[in-house]
Write a protein that holds these residues in place. Structure first.
Motif, PDB file in Angstrom:
ATOM      1  N   GLU A 196       0.827  -1.214   0.000  1.00  0.00           N
ATOM      2  CA  GLU A 196       0.000   0.000   0.000  1.00  0.00           C
ATOM      3  C   GLU A 196       0.859   1.260   0.000  1.00  0.00           C
ATOM      4  O   GLU A 196       0.456   2.304  -0.522  1.00  0.00           O
ATOM      5  N   PHE A 197       2.039   1.153   0.620  1.00  0.00           N
ATOM      6  CA  PHE A 197       2.957   2.286   0.715  1.00  0.00           C
ATOM      7  C   PHE A 197       4.378   1.799   0.430  1.00  0.00           C
ATOM      8  O   PHE A 197       4.748   0.699   0.825  1.00  0.00           O
ATOM      9  N   VAL A 198       5.152   2.638  -0.234  1.00  0.00           N
ATOM     10  CA  VAL A 198       6.580   2.395  -0.399  1.00  0.00           C
ATOM     11  C   VAL A 198       7.303   3.613   0.148  1.00  0.00           C
ATOM     12  O   VAL A 198       7.106   4.730  -0.320  1.00  0.00           O
ATOM     13  N   MET A 199       8.143   3.396   1.152  1.00  0.00           N
ATOM     14  CA  MET A 199       8.964   4.453   1.724  1.00  0.00           C
ATOM     15  C   MET A 199      10.384   4.318   1.176  1.00  0.00           C
ATOM     16  O   MET A 199      10.899   3.204   1.070  1.00  0.00           O
ATOM     17  N   ALA A 200      11.000   5.440   0.853  1.00  0.00           N
ATOM     18  CA  ALA A 200      12.392   5.437   0.407  1.00  0.00           C
ATOM     19  C   ALA A 200      13.194   6.399   1.259  1.00  0.00           C
ATOM     20  O   ALA A 200      12.730   7.499   1.585  1.00  0.00           O
ATOM     21  N   ALA A 214       7.662   0.213 -11.059  1.00  0.00           N
ATOM     22  CA  ALA A 214       7.308  -0.920 -11.929  1.00  0.00           C
ATOM     23  C   ALA A 214       6.520  -1.976 -11.170  1.00  0.00           C
ATOM     24  O   ALA A 214       5.794  -2.774 -11.776  1.00  0.00           O
ATOM     25  N   GLY A 215       6.652  -1.998  -9.844  1.00  0.00           N
ATOM     26  CA  GLY A 215       5.928  -2.993  -9.057  1.00  0.00           C
ATOM     27  C   GLY A 215       4.777  -2.435  -8.257  1.00  0.00           C
ATOM     28  O   GLY A 215       3.988  -3.187  -7.669  1.00  0.00           O
ATOM     29  N   LEU A 216       4.657  -1.117  -8.226  1.00  0.00           N
ATOM     30  CA  LEU A 216       3.658  -0.459  -7.382  1.00  0.00           C
ATOM     31  C   LEU A 216       2.279  -0.513  -8.020  1.00  0.00           C
ATOM     32  O   LEU A 216       2.111  -0.190  -9.193  1.00  0.00           O
ATOM     33  N   ALA A 217       1.284  -0.914  -7.246  1.00  0.00           N
ATOM     34  CA  ALA A 217      -0.084  -1.023  -7.753  1.00  0.00           C
ATOM     35  C   ALA A 217      -0.734   0.352  -7.844  1.00  0.00           C
ATOM     36  O   ALA A 217      -0.320   1.309  -7.176  1.00  0.00           O
ATOM     37  N   GLN A 218      -1.771   0.452  -8.660  1.00  0.00           N
ATOM     38  CA  GLN A 218      -2.554   1.682  -8.714  1.00  0.00           C
ATOM     39  C   GLN A 218      -3.163   1.945  -7.340  1.00  0.00           C
ATOM     40  O   GLN A 218      -3.608   1.026  -6.657  1.00  0.00           O
ATOM     41  N   GLY A 219      -3.155   3.212  -6.943  1.00  0.00           N
ATOM     42  CA  GLY A 219      -3.706   3.582  -5.648  1.00  0.00           C
ATOM     43  C   GLY A 219      -2.694   3.551  -4.518  1.00  0.00           C
ATOM     44  O   GLY A 219      -2.946   4.104  -3.441  1.00  0.00           O
ATOM     45  N   ALA A 220      -1.554   2.895  -4.727  1.00  0.00           N
ATOM     46  CA  ALA A 220      -0.512   2.868  -3.704  1.00  0.00           C
ATOM     47  C   ALA A 220       0.224   4.209  -3.701  1.00  0.00           C
ATOM     48  O   ALA A 220       0.152   4.988  -4.650  1.00  0.00           O
ATOM     49  N   ILE A 221       0.954   4.478  -2.604  1.00  0.00           N
ATOM     50  CA  ILE A 221       1.615   5.771  -2.445  1.00  0.00           C
ATOM     51  C   ILE A 221       3.099   5.585  -2.196  1.00  0.00           C
ATOM     52  O   ILE A 221       3.512   4.780  -1.359  1.00  0.00           O
ATOM     53  N   ARG A 276      -3.254  16.690  -0.778  1.00  0.00           N
ATOM     54  CA  ARG A 276      -3.784  16.635   0.584  1.00  0.00           C
ATOM     55  C   ARG A 276      -4.379  15.266   0.914  1.00  0.00           C
ATOM     56  O   ARG A 276      -4.226  14.761   2.024  1.00  0.00           O
ATOM     57  N   GLU A 277      -5.051  14.656  -0.048  1.00  0.00           N
ATOM     58  CA  GLU A 277      -5.647  13.333   0.185  1.00  0.00           C
ATOM     59  C   GLU A 277      -4.573  12.273   0.398  1.00  0.00           C
ATOM     60  O   GLU A 277      -4.693  11.412   1.279  1.00  0.00           O
ATOM     61  N   HIS A 278      -3.516  12.336  -0.402  1.00  0.00           N
ATOM     62  CA  HIS A 278      -2.420  11.372  -0.235  1.00  0.00           C
ATOM     63  C   HIS A 278      -1.729  11.584   1.112  1.00  0.00           C
ATOM     64  O   HIS A 278      -1.401  10.624   1.817  1.00  0.00           O
ATOM     65  N   TYR A 279      -1.527  12.841   1.465  1.00  0.00           N
ATOM     66  CA  TYR A 279      -0.898  13.147   2.753  1.00  0.00           C
ATOM     67  C   TYR A 279      -1.725  12.596   3.921  1.00  0.00           C
ATOM     68  O   TYR A 279      -1.165  12.046   4.879  1.00  0.00           O
ATOM     69  N   ALA A 280      -3.042  12.722   3.831  1.00  0.00           N
ATOM     70  CA  ALA A 280      -3.907  12.242   4.908  1.00  0.00           C
ATOM     71  C   ALA A 280      -3.745  10.740   5.132  1.00  0.00           C
ATOM     72  O   ALA A 280      -3.850  10.254   6.264  1.00  0.00           O
TER      73      ALA A 280
END
Length: 288
Positions: A60-64, A84-91, A142-146
């Motif tokens: 759901e999330f990828v942190m770098a 390349a591996g991140l699904a739609q809707g993931a952040i 703002r929505e992604h940040y929330a």
């Protein structure tokens, strides 16, 4: 609880990813050194992946949290990159101290793929990462940040959205500009105290209760006086950050004469062999 990938297990990323695991999130880690990733798994559980793409799949999330713009692009883009591996809707959440330009670049790539992006550089150093007490300045939708805010709370004492993509990085630049000036002023003050025949620590005990007080004074004055610099935030890293600040200033028209001068002072410290010394080593060039 969320499914999270964490890319980059340096002095900051290793404990940050650990806090996520301790909070109960499902964490998969990636590091260029597989041994470091294995050490993290042995300490915190979770799993490791051989590539950023493999780490990002199903998350759901990828942190770098990597070194610079080039490192960030290498883990984000390409056949084995996280996007390349991140699904739609993931952040994708970037904790690297990088340029605002690369933040906007990643934001555009994420938007084109139906993903989210938040640039979220941190302040607080290794101790802040280990204690879960970082300050995080964010840029993005703002929505992604929330959605991101309650996740990064695992290792933060303060989190704030500063504006659109790139705003987090611009705020971190302000942070580094201020720190550079504070460390140089503290170095000169302590150097002056010694030359004047004063006890530097006695001076600090008095003036730290007044208007001169700062985090740098509270946490670095003693080791600066003792000439101890084998810890903390390295001179090489600070010069990388100041280069980002100065490049952005050339774009936006800001005048940074003090930051530019202190950058050259850090170059002198590097020439003294202090590339990996803590940034408080500015005092060393005064006492040569």
């Amino acid at each position: 609880m969320a499914k999270i990938a964490f890319l980059g297990l340096g002095v900051m990323g290793f404990p940050m990813a650990g806090h996520l695991a301790l909070k109960g999130h499902t964490v998969t880690v990636y590091n260029r050194s597989a041994a470091k990733a294995q050490a993290w798994v042995e300490k915190y559980g979770g799993a490791s992946a051989p590539t950023p793409r493999a780490a990002a799949q199903g998350q759901e999330f990828v942190m770098a949290c990597v070194g610079n713009d080039a490192d960030l692009r290498s883990v984000a883009f390409g056949e084995d990159g996280a996007f390349a591996g991140l699904a739609q809707g993931a952040i994708f959440v970037d904790h690297t101290t990088a340029s605002a330009e690369v933040a906007r670049e990643l934001n555009a790539a994420a938007a084109a793929n139906g993903q989210g992006f938040v640039d979220a550089p941190v302040s607080g150093g290794q101790a802040g990462a280990e204690n879960g007490a970082l300050s995080i300045m964010c840029g993005g939708d703002r929505e992604h940040y929330a959605r991101v805010e309650p996740i990064v709370a695992a290792y933060a004492k303060a989190v704030r959205l500063m504006g659109p993509a790139g705003s987090g990085q611009l705020t971190k630049m302000v942070n580094q500009i201020c720190i550079a000036g504070l460390v140089e002023a503290l170095a000169e003050g302590l150097h002056f105290a010694k030359c004047a025949g004063l006890d530097p620590q006695a001076v600090v005990e008095v003036i730290s209760k007044g208007a001169a007080q700062s985090w740098q004074m509270e946490n670095r004055s003693k080791t600066m006086t003792e000439g101890k610099f084998d810890f903390g935030f390295a001179v090489d890293w600070m010069r990388k950050d100041l280069a980002i600040c100065l490049a952005e200033a050339r774009r936006n028209g800001a005048r940074l004469p003090t930051a530019a001068l202190i950058d050259q002072f850090y170059a002198e410290v590097q020439a003294m062999g202090g590339s990996r010394w803590d940034t408080s080593s500015l005092i060393a060039r005064l006492e040569r």
